[in-house]
Design a protein around this motif. Structure first.
Motif, PDB file in Angstrom:
ATOM      1  N   PRO A  36      53.279  38.687  55.546  1.00 29.02           N
ATOM      2  CA  PRO A  36      54.003  37.506  55.060  1.00 29.02           C
ATOM      3  C   PRO A  36      55.094  37.823  54.052  1.00 29.02           C
ATOM      4  CG  PRO A  36      51.885  37.697  53.973  1.00 29.02           C
ATOM      5  CD  PRO A  36      51.922  38.773  55.008  1.00 29.02           C
ATOM      6  N   THR A  37      56.144  37.027  54.102  1.00 26.89           N
ATOM      7  CA  THR A  37      57.175  37.083  53.071  1.00 26.89           C
ATOM      8  C   THR A  37      56.747  36.236  51.883  1.00 26.89           C
ATOM      9  OG1 THR A  37      58.920  37.421  54.698  1.00 26.89           O
ATOM     10  CG2 THR A  37      59.595  36.574  52.535  1.00 26.89           C
ATOM     11  N   ASN A  38      56.079  35.105  52.166  1.00 29.03           N
ATOM     12  CA  ASN A  38      55.600  34.216  51.112  1.00 29.03           C
ATOM     13  C   ASN A  38      54.141  33.828  51.367  1.00 29.03           C
ATOM     14  OD1 ASN A  38      57.991  33.714  49.396  1.00 29.03           O
ATOM     15  ND2 ASN A  38      58.856  32.886  51.283  1.00 29.03           N
ATOM     16  N   ILE A  39      53.322  33.946  50.338  1.00 25.44           N
ATOM     17  CA  ILE A  39      51.910  33.557  50.383  1.00 25.44           C
ATOM     18  C   ILE A  39      51.682  32.498  49.317  1.00 25.44           C
ATOM     19  CG2 ILE A  39      49.507  34.306  50.090  1.00 25.44           C
ATOM     20  CD1 ILE A  39      50.382  37.142  50.804  1.00 25.44           C
ATOM     21  N   LEU A  40      50.861  31.507  49.646  1.00 23.80           N
ATOM     22  CA  LEU A  40      50.419  30.515  48.662  1.00 23.80           C
ATOM     23  C   LEU A  40      48.908  30.562  48.561  1.00 23.80           C
ATOM     24  CD1 LEU A  40      50.784  28.065  46.766  1.00 23.80           C
ATOM     25  CD2 LEU A  40      50.692  26.601  48.810  1.00 23.80           C
ATOM     26  N   GLU A  41      48.404  30.654  47.349  1.00 21.34           N
ATOM     27  CA  GLU A  41      46.966  30.587  47.103  1.00 21.34           C
ATOM     28  C   GLU A  41      46.685  29.386  46.210  1.00 21.34           C
ATOM     29  OE1 GLU A  41      43.560  33.714  45.879  1.00 21.34           O
ATOM     30  OE2 GLU A  41      45.122  33.463  44.350  1.00 21.34           O
ATOM     31  N   ILE A  42      45.716  28.584  46.606  1.00 18.55           N
ATOM     32  CA  ILE A  42      45.298  27.428  45.812  1.00 18.55           C
ATOM     33  C   ILE A  42      43.917  27.739  45.257  1.00 18.55           C
ATOM     34  CG2 ILE A  42      44.887  24.943  45.819  1.00 18.55           C
ATOM     35  CD1 ILE A  42      46.624  24.816  48.372  1.00 18.55           C
ATOM     36  N   GLY A  43      43.859  28.085  43.989  1.00 16.42           N
ATOM     37  CA  GLY A  43      42.614  28.488  43.345  1.00 16.42           C
ATOM     38  C   GLY A  43      42.594  29.987  43.116  1.00 16.42           C
ATOM     39  N   THR A  44      43.006  30.431  41.932  1.00 20.90           N
ATOM     40  CA  THR A  44      43.148  31.857  41.634  1.00 20.90           C
ATOM     41  C   THR A  44      41.846  32.484  41.167  1.00 20.90           C
ATOM     42  OG1 THR A  44      45.348  31.255  40.780  1.00 20.90           O
ATOM     43  CG2 THR A  44      44.621  33.521  40.437  1.00 20.90           C
ATOM     44  N   TYR A  45      41.070  31.734  40.375  1.00 23.81           N
ATOM     45  CA  TYR A  45      39.891  32.242  39.669  1.00 23.81           C
ATOM     46  C   TYR A  45      40.337  33.425  38.808  1.00 23.81           C
ATOM     47  CZ  TYR A  45      34.977  33.377  38.764  1.00 23.81           C
ATOM     48  OH  TYR A  45      33.764  33.629  38.161  1.00 23.81           O
ATOM     49  N   THR A  46      39.836  34.640  39.021  1.00 24.15           N
ATOM     50  CA  THR A  46      40.264  35.760  38.178  1.00 24.15           C
ATOM     51  C   THR A  46      41.263  36.680  38.871  1.00 24.15           C
ATOM     52  OG1 THR A  46      38.301  37.048  38.820  1.00 24.15           O
ATOM     53  CG2 THR A  46      38.144  35.734  36.806  1.00 24.15           C
ATOM     54  N   GLY A  47      41.739  36.285  40.045  1.00 28.92           N
ATOM     55  CA  GLY A  47      42.836  37.008  40.674  1.00 28.92           C
ATOM     56  C   GLY A  47      42.471  37.993  41.762  1.00 28.92           C
ATOM     57  N   TYR A  48      41.180  38.148  42.050  1.00 25.06           N
ATOM     58  CA  TYR A  48      40.741  39.154  43.024  1.00 25.06           C
ATOM     59  C   TYR A  48      41.373  38.924  44.395  1.00 25.06           C
ATOM     60  CZ  TYR A  48      37.432  42.368  45.329  1.00 25.06           C
ATOM     61  OH  TYR A  48      36.861  43.411  46.048  1.00 25.06           O
ATOM     62  N   ARG A  58      33.898  43.910  38.205  1.00 24.67           N
ATOM     63  CA  ARG A  58      32.974  44.239  37.105  1.00 24.67           C
ATOM     64  C   ARG A  58      33.235  43.344  35.897  1.00 24.67           C
ATOM     65  NH1 ARG A  58      33.049  49.284  37.862  1.00 24.67           N
ATOM     66  NH2 ARG A  58      34.999  49.698  36.761  1.00 24.67           N
ATOM     67  N   ASP A  59      34.498  43.163  35.550  1.00 26.88           N
ATOM     68  CA  ASP A  59      34.851  42.322  34.406  1.00 26.88           C
ATOM     69  C   ASP A  59      34.458  40.867  34.650  1.00 26.88           C
ATOM     70  OD1 ASP A  59      36.493  41.701  31.879  1.00 26.88           O
ATOM     71  OD2 ASP A  59      37.439  40.428  33.386  1.00 26.88           O
ATOM     72  N   THR A  60      34.695  40.371  35.866  1.00 24.59           N
ATOM     73  CA  THR A  60      34.370  38.980  36.189  1.00 24.59           C
ATOM     74  C   THR A  60      32.876  38.729  36.072  1.00 24.59           C
ATOM     75  OG1 THR A  60      36.284  38.808  37.672  1.00 24.59           O
ATOM     76  CG2 THR A  60      34.528  37.187  37.951  1.00 24.59           C
ATOM     77  N   PHE A  61      32.071  39.625  36.632  1.00 21.85           N
ATOM     78  CA  PHE A  61      30.619  39.444  36.590  1.00 21.85           C
ATOM     79  C   PHE A  61      30.069  39.595  35.175  1.00 21.85           C
ATOM     80  CE2 PHE A  61      30.781  39.580  41.138  1.00 21.85           C
ATOM     81  CZ  PHE A  61      29.628  38.941  41.564  1.00 21.85           C
ATOM     82  N   ALA A  62      30.745  40.346  34.353  1.00 22.04           N
ATOM     83  CA  ALA A  62      30.261  40.556  32.984  1.00 22.04           C
ATOM     84  C   ALA A  62      30.690  39.444  32.028  1.00 22.04           C
ATOM     85  CB  ALA A  62      30.771  41.897  32.455  1.00 22.04           C
ATOM     86  N   ASN A  63      31.828  38.811  32.300  1.00 17.52           N
ATOM     87  CA  ASN A  63      32.417  37.953  31.281  1.00 17.52           C
ATOM     88  C   ASN A  63      32.797  36.545  31.697  1.00 17.52           C
ATOM     89  OD1 ASN A  63      32.599  40.052  29.147  1.00 17.52           O
ATOM     90  ND2 ASN A  63      34.002  41.027  30.602  1.00 17.52           N
ATOM     91  N   VAL A  64      32.690  36.199  32.974  1.00 18.64           N
ATOM     92  CA  VAL A  64      33.182  34.904  33.450  1.00 18.64           C
ATOM     93  C   VAL A  64      32.047  34.106  34.082  1.00 18.64           C
ATOM     94  CG1 VAL A  64      34.899  33.740  34.903  1.00 18.64           C
ATOM     95  CG2 VAL A  64      35.437  35.954  33.870  1.00 18.64           C
ATOM     96  N   LEU A  65      32.069  32.800  33.852  1.00 22.65           N
ATOM     97  CA  LEU A  65      31.067  31.926  34.455  1.00 22.65           C
ATOM     98  C   LEU A  65      31.243  31.858  35.975  1.00 22.65           C
ATOM     99  CD1 LEU A  65      31.103  28.934  31.930  1.00 22.65           C
ATOM    100  CD2 LEU A  65      29.329  30.688  32.171  1.00 22.65           C
ATOM    101  N   LYS A  66      30.153  31.676  36.682  1.00 22.86           N
ATOM    102  CA  LYS A  66      30.140  31.515  38.135  1.00 22.86           C
ATOM    103  C   LYS A  66      30.829  32.666  38.871  1.00 22.86           C
ATOM    104  CE  LYS A  66      30.051  26.465  37.799  1.00 22.86           C
ATOM    105  NZ  LYS A  66      30.719  25.186  38.182  1.00 22.86           N
ATOM    106  N   PRO A  67      30.410  33.908  38.612  1.00 19.63           N
ATOM    107  CA  PRO A  67      31.068  35.053  39.251  1.00 19.63           C
ATOM    108  C   PRO A  67      30.929  35.083  40.768  1.00 19.63           C
ATOM    109  CG  PRO A  67      29.055  35.731  38.132  1.00 19.63           C
ATOM    110  CD  PRO A  67      29.329  34.323  37.705  1.00 19.63           C
ATOM    111  N   ARG A  68      30.010  34.293  41.334  1.00 18.75           N
ATOM    112  CA  ARG A  68      29.889  34.239  42.792  1.00 18.75           C
ATOM    113  C   ARG A  68      31.155  33.676  43.435  1.00 18.75           C
ATOM    114  NH1 ARG A  68      25.374  30.982  45.232  1.00 18.75           N
ATOM    115  NH2 ARG A  68      26.241  31.888  47.135  1.00 18.75           N
ATOM    116  N   MET A  69      32.005  33.036  42.639  1.00 18.51           N
ATOM    117  CA  MET A  69      33.252  32.501  43.169  1.00 18.51           C
ATOM    118  C   MET A  69      34.220  33.614  43.558  1.00 18.51           C
ATOM    119  SD  MET A  69      33.804  29.342  40.486  1.00 18.51           S
ATOM    120  CE  MET A  69      35.519  29.111  40.936  1.00 18.51           C
ATOM    121  N   LEU A  70      33.978  34.816  43.068  1.00 18.85           N
ATOM    122  CA  LEU A  70      34.827  35.962  43.395  1.00 18.85           C
ATOM    123  C   LEU A  70      34.728  36.283  44.883  1.00 18.85           C
ATOM    124  CD1 LEU A  70      36.377  38.154  41.466  1.00 18.85           C
ATOM    125  CD2 LEU A  70      34.520  39.624  42.206  1.00 18.85           C
ATOM    126  N   SER A  71      35.846  36.588  45.516  1.00 17.86           N
ATOM    127  CA  SER A  71      35.825  36.916  46.947  1.00 17.86           C
ATOM    128  C   SER A  71      34.966  38.138  47.231  1.00 17.86           C
ATOM    129  CB  SER A  71      37.256  37.158  47.453  1.00 17.86           C
ATOM    130  OG  SER A  71      37.976  35.950  47.505  1.00 17.86           O
TER     131      SER A  71
END
Length: 211
Positions: free
Chosen positions: A54-66, A24-37
């Motif tokens: 997994p013990t360790n995860i790597l994410e490349i590209g956080t956007y708003t953290g979803y 809800r916050d992303t769609f209301a306040n952030v550009l390009k909310p379609r980037m949200l998973s």
């Protein structure tokens, strides 16, 4: 088929309250909310993470953290997720979303250029999610491969690019790069892989050997 994604989402696990707030916050306040998973893909990421445990995860590209929050649900006890975001303007929002979801202690946020930050990481990963600038997808994949444990899973998002990769009349740089990327992954004999037509395309690769 129209409505399929909604039908699938309706028959999958519900979206956790904290993630509804992030969305809800992303769609209301952030550009390009379609980037949200989003709900449907988010539940898939959570399920895959839980299966890998997994013990360790790597994410490349956080956007708003979803997506990071979703994958953190599957972490092994005392596991850690490292996520890299290039846009420093998102930092406060991301950290607040992690606090809202109660996962701050499980996630390390790095603000910076992934091509510069990945070589600094000295741990091995069981799960990697690539969801950043598409022009560097091949570079990201090749760079992180040696940092993935045997049996580890690499997820690459947006590989269908709104269907443009199927249309040979589309000659823009991003579309052509993603076509190259998909072929690059298909021809990688070091992995077991499948391209899923979920949302904008999710390439799932499982590392089975080093060479």
């Amino acid at each position: 088929m129209e409505g399929v994604d909604s039908y699938c989402a309706d028959h999958s696990d519900g979206e956790p309250k904290a993630l509804k707030e992030v969305s809800r916050d992303t769609f209301a306040n952030v550009l390009k909310p379609r980037m949200l998973s989003g709900h449907f893909q988010g539940r898939l990421l959570s399920l895959i993470s839980s299966l890998v445990n997994p013990t360790n995860i790597l994410e490349i590209g956080t956007y708003t953290g979803y997506s990071a929050i979703c994958m953190a649900e599957g972490l092994a006890e005392n596991g850690k997720l490292v996520t890299i975001e290039a846009n420093e303007e998102y930092e406060d929002r991301i950290l607040n979303n992690f606090r809202t979801a109660g996962v701050s202690e499980k996630i390390e946020l790095i603000i910076g250029n992934a091509l510069e930050e990945i070589p600094k990481l000295d741990q091995k990963f069981d799960l990697v999610f690539i969801d950043a600038d598409k022009l560097n997808y091949i570079a990201y994949y090749d760079m992180i491969f040696e940092k993935v444990n045997i049996g580890g899973v690499i997820l690459s998002d947006n590989v269908l690019w709104d269907g443009k990769v199927l249309d040979n009349t589309k000659k823009d740089k991003t579309t052509e790069l993603l076509r190259e990327f998909n072929i690059h992954l298909k021809n990688d004999a070091r992995t077991q892989k499948v391209l899923l037509p979920i949302r904008d395309g999710l390439f799932v690769s499982r590392k089975i050997k080093e060479i």
